[in-house]
Design a protein around this motif. Structure first.
Motif, mmCIF file in Angstrom:
data_model
loop_
_atom_site.group_PDB
_atom_site.id
_atom_site.type_symbol
_atom_site.label_atom_id
_atom_site.label_comp_id
_atom_site.label_asym_id
_atom_site.label_seq_id
_atom_site.Cartn_x
_atom_site.Cartn_y
_atom_site.Cartn_z
ATOM 1 N N VAL A 153 39.411 44.880 40.283
ATOM 2 C CA VAL A 153 37.525 44.689 39.558
ATOM 3 C C VAL A 153 36.758 46.408 40.500
ATOM 4 C CG1 VAL A 153 37.225 43.566 42.445
ATOM 5 C CG2 VAL A 153 36.079 43.308 40.085
ATOM 6 N N ILE A 154 37.534 46.645 41.371
ATOM 7 C CA ILE A 154 36.483 47.844 41.549
ATOM 8 C C ILE A 154 36.814 49.107 41.308
ATOM 9 C CG2 ILE A 154 36.675 49.801 44.072
ATOM 10 C CD1 ILE A 154 36.948 47.028 45.348
ATOM 11 N N SER A 155 37.494 49.379 40.653
ATOM 12 C CA SER A 155 38.138 50.563 39.669
ATOM 13 C C SER A 155 37.363 50.922 38.536
ATOM 14 C CB SER A 155 40.192 50.748 39.638
ATOM 15 O OG SER A 155 40.257 49.577 38.816
ATOM 16 N N THR A 156 37.580 50.311 38.047
ATOM 17 C CA THR A 156 36.942 49.716 36.386
ATOM 18 C C THR A 156 34.493 49.595 36.211
ATOM 19 O OG1 THR A 156 37.269 47.273 36.322
ATOM 20 C CG2 THR A 156 38.573 48.797 35.302
ATOM 21 N N LEU B 194 55.382 35.466 43.163
ATOM 22 C CA LEU B 194 54.001 37.417 43.526
ATOM 23 C C LEU B 194 53.880 38.175 42.579
ATOM 24 C CD1 LEU B 194 51.905 37.926 45.781
ATOM 25 C CD2 LEU B 194 54.656 39.187 46.818
ATOM 26 N N ALA B 195 54.916 38.779 41.631
ATOM 27 C CA ALA B 195 55.184 40.108 41.023
ATOM 28 C C ALA B 195 53.757 39.476 39.635
ATOM 29 C CB ALA B 195 56.127 40.115 40.803
ATOM 30 N N ALA B 196 53.974 38.063 39.124
ATOM 31 C CA ALA B 196 53.325 37.961 38.089
ATOM 32 C C ALA B 196 52.227 38.219 38.408
ATOM 33 C CB ALA B 196 53.545 36.876 37.958
ATOM 34 N N ILE B 197 51.276 37.298 39.488
ATOM 35 C CA ILE B 197 50.393 37.147 39.850
ATOM 36 C C ILE B 197 49.713 38.018 39.999
ATOM 37 C CG2 ILE B 197 48.507 35.611 41.591
ATOM 38 C CD1 ILE B 197 50.353 33.657 41.595
ATOM 39 N N CYS B 198 50.200 39.221 40.909
ATOM 40 C CA CYS B 198 49.898 40.471 41.189
ATOM 41 C C CYS B 198 48.623 41.415 39.708
ATOM 42 C CB CYS B 198 50.440 41.614 41.869
ATOM 43 S SG CYS B 198 50.668 41.244 43.173
ATOM 44 N N PHE B 199 49.634 40.354 38.698
ATOM 45 C CA PHE B 199 49.649 41.425 37.623
ATOM 46 C C PHE B 199 48.533 41.155 36.865
ATOM 47 C CE2 PHE B 199 54.392 43.570 37.541
ATOM 48 C CZ PHE B 199 53.649 44.883 37.097
ATOM 49 N N HIS B 200 48.444 39.221 37.598
ATOM 50 C CA HIS B 200 47.443 38.702 36.469
ATOM 51 C C HIS B 200 46.310 39.114 36.858
ATOM 52 C CE1 HIS B 200 45.521 34.668 36.794
ATOM 53 N NE2 HIS B 200 46.119 34.987 35.497
ATOM 54 N N GLN B 201 45.905 38.833 38.205
ATOM 55 C CA GLN B 201 44.825 39.280 39.033
ATOM 56 C C GLN B 201 44.607 40.935 38.698
ATOM 57 O OE1 GLN B 201 44.347 36.237 40.051
ATOM 58 N NE2 GLN B 201 43.027 36.837 41.336
ATOM 59 N N LEU B 202 45.245 41.347 38.571
ATOM 60 C CA LEU B 202 45.120 42.984 37.535
ATOM 61 C C LEU B 202 44.262 43.239 36.429
ATOM 62 C CD1 LEU B 202 45.269 46.166 38.779
ATOM 63 C CD2 LEU B 202 47.506 46.328 37.797
ATOM 64 N N PHE B 203 45.037 42.412 35.590
ATOM 65 C CA PHE B 203 44.572 42.842 34.260
ATOM 66 C C PHE B 203 42.770 42.010 34.387
ATOM 67 C CE2 PHE B 203 48.721 42.946 32.574
ATOM 68 C CZ PHE B 203 48.706 44.196 32.618
ATOM 69 N N LEU C 268 29.613 40.767 43.761
ATOM 70 C CA LEU C 268 30.014 40.318 42.824
ATOM 71 C C LEU C 268 31.925 40.373 42.999
ATOM 72 C CD1 LEU C 268 27.072 39.834 39.472
ATOM 73 C CD2 LEU C 268 28.884 38.076 40.976
ATOM 74 N N CYS C 269 31.808 42.261 43.032
ATOM 75 C CA CYS C 269 32.953 42.471 43.150
ATOM 76 C C CYS C 269 34.088 41.974 44.681
ATOM 77 C CB CYS C 269 32.711 44.155 43.010
ATOM 78 S SG CYS C 269 32.037 45.004 41.872
ATOM 79 N N ILE C 270 33.169 41.742 45.355
ATOM 80 C CA ILE C 270 34.060 41.118 46.587
ATOM 81 C C ILE C 270 34.271 39.594 46.536
ATOM 82 C CG2 ILE C 270 33.364 40.110 49.036
ATOM 83 C CD1 ILE C 270 32.098 42.786 49.173
ATOM 84 N N LEU C 271 33.499 38.679 45.770
ATOM 85 C CA LEU C 271 33.977 37.971 45.669
ATOM 86 C C LEU C 271 35.553 37.473 44.960
ATOM 87 C CD1 LEU C 271 30.892 36.052 44.519
ATOM 88 C CD2 LEU C 271 31.492 35.290 45.988
ATOM 89 N N TYR C 272 36.002 38.153 43.571
ATOM 90 C CA TYR C 272 36.814 37.435 43.032
ATOM 91 C C TYR C 272 37.991 38.508 43.909
ATOM 92 C CZ TYR C 272 40.651 38.745 39.793
ATOM 93 O OH TYR C 272 41.581 38.520 39.261
ATOM 94 N N LEU D 128 45.266 40.896 47.985
ATOM 95 C CA LEU D 128 43.849 41.121 47.851
ATOM 96 C C LEU D 128 43.832 42.533 48.245
ATOM 97 C CD1 LEU D 128 41.128 40.368 49.344
ATOM 98 C CD2 LEU D 128 41.627 40.814 51.664
ATOM 99 N N ALA D 129 44.673 43.072 47.568
ATOM 100 C CA ALA D 129 44.273 45.111 47.711
ATOM 101 C C ALA D 129 44.210 45.001 46.285
ATOM 102 C CB ALA D 129 45.397 45.592 47.904
ATOM 103 N N VAL D 130 45.969 44.557 45.414
ATOM 104 C CA VAL D 130 45.934 44.400 43.467
ATOM 105 C C VAL D 130 44.676 43.700 43.372
ATOM 106 C CG1 VAL D 130 46.885 43.494 42.478
ATOM 107 C CG2 VAL D 130 47.800 44.612 43.940
ATOM 108 N N SER D 131 43.480 43.241 43.652
ATOM 109 C CA SER D 131 42.663 41.756 42.851
ATOM 110 C C SER D 131 41.301 42.923 42.948
ATOM 111 C CB SER D 131 42.219 40.971 43.604
ATOM 112 O OG SER D 131 43.634 39.682 43.661
ATOM 113 N N GLY D 132 40.890 43.561 44.508
ATOM 114 C CA GLY D 132 40.354 44.467 44.418
ATOM 115 C C GLY D 132 40.245 46.015 43.952
ATOM 116 N N LEU D 133 41.641 46.568 43.634
ATOM 117 C CA LEU D 133 41.771 47.423 43.029
ATOM 118 C C LEU D 133 41.462 47.379 41.257
ATOM 119 C CD1 LEU D 133 43.393 50.664 42.331
ATOM 120 C CD2 LEU D 133 45.398 49.239 42.130
#
Length: 349
Positions: A75-78, A226-235, A257-261, A68-73
């Motif tokens: 989408v929100i940062s960019t 988990l590590a691989a999916i974190c990078f996947h979701q971050l990108f 839109l930023c929350i849904l992802y 949740l934190a990584v995906s949010g970071l």
């Protein structure tokens, strides 16, 4: 009505195909005999829930909050960068957008499409579905692309008619050199909005599936996955965030839109944690659901990545063509790096 008619026609075609290949139909007897020749081993394997695995529920629940934190970071940062209206920031955002286009294209080719082929090629599917097999990947992907195109036409067409009624056609902006659009600025803006919404929908289908996979994973493979999916979701989040930030929407619409992802993968993990004791990865229903969702997701991403993003942002963008060759080279390099990063991650997730 045109959209509804086309969707119903496509669904009818699917139903006809499925009925023509249902187990027990005359055309399927030979195929069923072939499956029967494999013996009861395959049937037993498909029905079995599997051996007892090491499963730390607290570890998996922790993964919900990490993703949740990584995906949010991502989408929100960019998406926040779009607030800075400077020439330098605009160029930087375009580089991020090109990186994102590479990420999305590679996600469709390297992650979603192979998963869909694997699902529809699984021997645990019913005989009726196995007869057409991986052909269903193309069928559902094609349907998704057609529906995406119809939705864009319907959405943009209605808004153009409404806009024309509210003001004279002369008030509509001419061809915009800045964004490279062909046609009115109104059409281009609304088309971008629908493109991003459809892209997010396609990504969300896939995110729920990978979340479910992580939620039921054994402890010995959970950490690396988990590590691989974190990078996947971050990108993916970074790619989506750039596009959301560039939309001409109200603040709360962008926030939605930023929350849904970020919440889709954690939802998938939560489902996996809840059903892991009775989870059967070889269940016909589960495999079929995953195959259909992956195929739909691939179709949406292929259509929007090539038809909307690459075409409008690069090939038919007057402003992009006017940039210096060195800057265009940096943009293309960013796109290739994004594609390469997701291709490498496909080794693990």
């Amino acid at each position: 009505m045109s959209l509804l008619y086309n969707i119903l026609a496509l669904l009818f075609a699917i139903a006809q195909t499925a009925l023509a290949h249902t187990p027990g139909s005359p055309d399927d007897h030979d195929h069923e005999e072939e499956l029967g020749a494999l013996g009861n081993v395959t049937l037993d394997a498909c029905a079995a829930l599997g051996e007892e695995i090491q499963y730390n529920q607290n570890l998996h629940i922790g993964g919900i909050f990490i993703l949740l934190a990584v995906s949010g970071l991502g989408v929100i940062s960019t998406s926040m960068l779009s607030k800075f209206k400077t020439s330098m920031m605009s160029k930087l955002l375009l580089i991020f957008k090109m990186f994102g286009i590479g990420v999305l294209a590679s996600t469709a080719w390297m992650h979603i499409l192979p998963s869909a082929y694997e699902d529809f090629g699984n021997p645990c599917l019913d005989a009726g579905w196995q007869k057409f097999g991986v052909g269903y990947v193309g069928l559902f992907g094609l349907i998704a692309a057609f529906i995406a195109q119809q939705m864009e036409m319907l959405f943009v067409g209605r808004n153009m008619i409404k806009s024309t009624k509210e003001k004279d056609a002369m008030d509509l902006a001419p061809i915009s050199i800045e964004d490279g659009s062909v046609g009115s600025k109104t059409h281009h803006t609304e088309n971008k909005e629908m493109t991003v919404i459809l892209l997010e929908a396609g990504i969300m289908f896939h995110s729920v599936i990978i979340g479910l996979t992580l939620g039921v994973a054994a402890d010995d493979e959970f950490t690396s996955l988990l590590a691989a999916i974190c990078f996947h979701q971050l990108f993916e989040g970074m790619a989506l965030g750039v596009m959301i930030g560039a939309l001409n929407l109200k603040r709360m619409q962008k926030v939605a839109l930023c929350i849904l992802y970020p919440i889709t993968t954690p939802v998938g993990i939560a489902i996996g944690v809840g059903v892991h004791n009775a989870f059967n990865p070889n269940s016909h229903g589960l495999i079929l659901t995953q195959g259909i969702l992956n195929s739909l997701s691939a179709g949406i991403l292929f259509y929007n990545t090539y038809t909307e993003l690459m075409s409008e942002e690069i090939s038919h963008n007057v402003a992009f063509r006017a940039y210096a060759p060195s800057y265009k080279s940096v943009c293309f390099l960013a796109m290739y790096i994004g594609a390469a990063a997701m291709a490498i991650l496909a080794i693990w997730a």
